[in-house]
Enzyme design. Sequence first.
Site, PDB file in Angstrom:
ATOM      1  N   LYS A   1       5.584  22.430 -32.537  1.00 50.98           N
ATOM      2  CA  LYS A   1       6.641  22.601 -31.467  1.00 50.98           C
ATOM      3  C   LYS A   1       6.301  22.155 -30.047  1.00 50.98           C
ATOM      4  CE  LYS A   1       8.476  26.675 -33.805  1.00 50.98           C
ATOM      5  NZ  LYS A   1       8.461  28.005 -34.112  1.00 50.98           N
TER       6      LYS A   1
ATOM      7  N   GLN B   1       6.370  33.711 -31.700  1.00 57.23           N
ATOM      8  CA  GLN B   1       6.133  33.331 -33.229  1.00 57.23           C
ATOM      9  C   GLN B   1       6.157  34.578 -33.815  1.00 57.23           C
ATOM     10  OE1 GLN B   1       6.374  29.824 -33.934  1.00 57.23           O
ATOM     11  NE2 GLN B   1       6.485  31.012 -36.343  1.00 57.23           N
TER      12      GLN B   1
ATOM     13  N   ASP C   1      15.322  31.071 -29.605  1.00 57.48           N
ATOM     14  CA  ASP C   1      15.327  31.356 -31.098  1.00 57.48           C
ATOM     15  C   ASP C   1      16.617  31.784 -31.707  1.00 57.48           C
ATOM     16  OD1 ASP C   1      13.343  30.226 -32.568  1.00 57.48           O
ATOM     17  OD2 ASP C   1      11.848  32.075 -32.032  1.00 57.48           O
TER      18      ASP C   1
END
Length: 292
Positions: free
Chosen positions: A52, A96, A119
């Site tokens: 990322k 994460q 997200d």
Amino acid sequence: MILLDGKSAAEAMKKDIAREVIRWCKESGRRPHLAAILVGEDPASLTYVRNKENDCRQVGMDSSVYRLSSTISQEGLFECIRTINEDKDIDGLIVQLPLPDHLDEQEIIEAIDPAKDVDGFHPVNVGKMVLGLPSFVSATPAGIIDLLAFYRIPTTGKECVIVGRSNIVGRPLANLLSRKGSGGDCTVTLCHSRTTDLAKVCRRADILVAALGQPHFLKANMIKEGAVVIDVGITRIADKSTKSGFRLAGDVDFEEVAPRCSYITPVPGGVGPMTRVSLLKNTLQAALKRNQ
Ligand code: NAP
């Protein structure tokens, strides 16, 4: 059979994002900024976060990683999220997953400012997505929709079967594919471990999505001739012949299934790169919104 090359599609989309980032930087005097919180040292999570960071660099965005100990408390993690929520120079925040067992994942997701939740996991964004309102859509389902659009695969009136009903893949994807309008209008069946005669249900599918996390689960006898097959699964399988000591396996038995398909995604190089590019799209969207 045509391979749905997520890597090439993602590269093309990154060029568009990079152009838009340059335009936005000129306007705002800074770069869009994605922050990631990484708890512990899970090898797959370390790789995902590193990827990322590279993606951000490639399109001209800033990124930062908050590395926290695997023993951090729930309150400690909240504190870190609060700091990032309040940081005016950060546009998007991801935590994460998965988190260590002692942390409550849902509570952590709900602590993220919905305006920075790139997200798309926060209930506010999930709710808006279900209602068809503008929102951050979680990266994997959004990436699959973009991949189908990139290859101009029609969805209207198609039978779509999704195997796996998780909140991050199957459930939101079912919603997106069944919504009214372009990229939707499918008749969707959402399957899970309690589905009766899964093979029979799968054989109905014009578009079949495998998102269950069981390597090589989908076999040729579960596929209708000419179906579009999207393999979301990524499982690390120990393999001493590789440098890393593992290889990635999808949920579809590619060798068996590919000859029956009109289109199929490879693993790796299919859905994975599209997921990553969706996160960049959401981060840019977050930055654009903050300037409005
Ligand atoms: P998850 O939360 O573990 O959910 C798995 C789903 O599959 C559940 O709904 C489960 O049913 C269903 N399932 C499991 N075994 C089954 C079986 N034998 N028959 C029918 N259904 C079955 O998984 P996830 O987080 O959605 O991830 C799925 C896979 O996608 C994993 O390999 C993951 O690594 C991968 N993934 C890839 C990306 C990407 O970017 N490519 C992104 C996210 C996830 P129940 O609900 O009944 O338990």
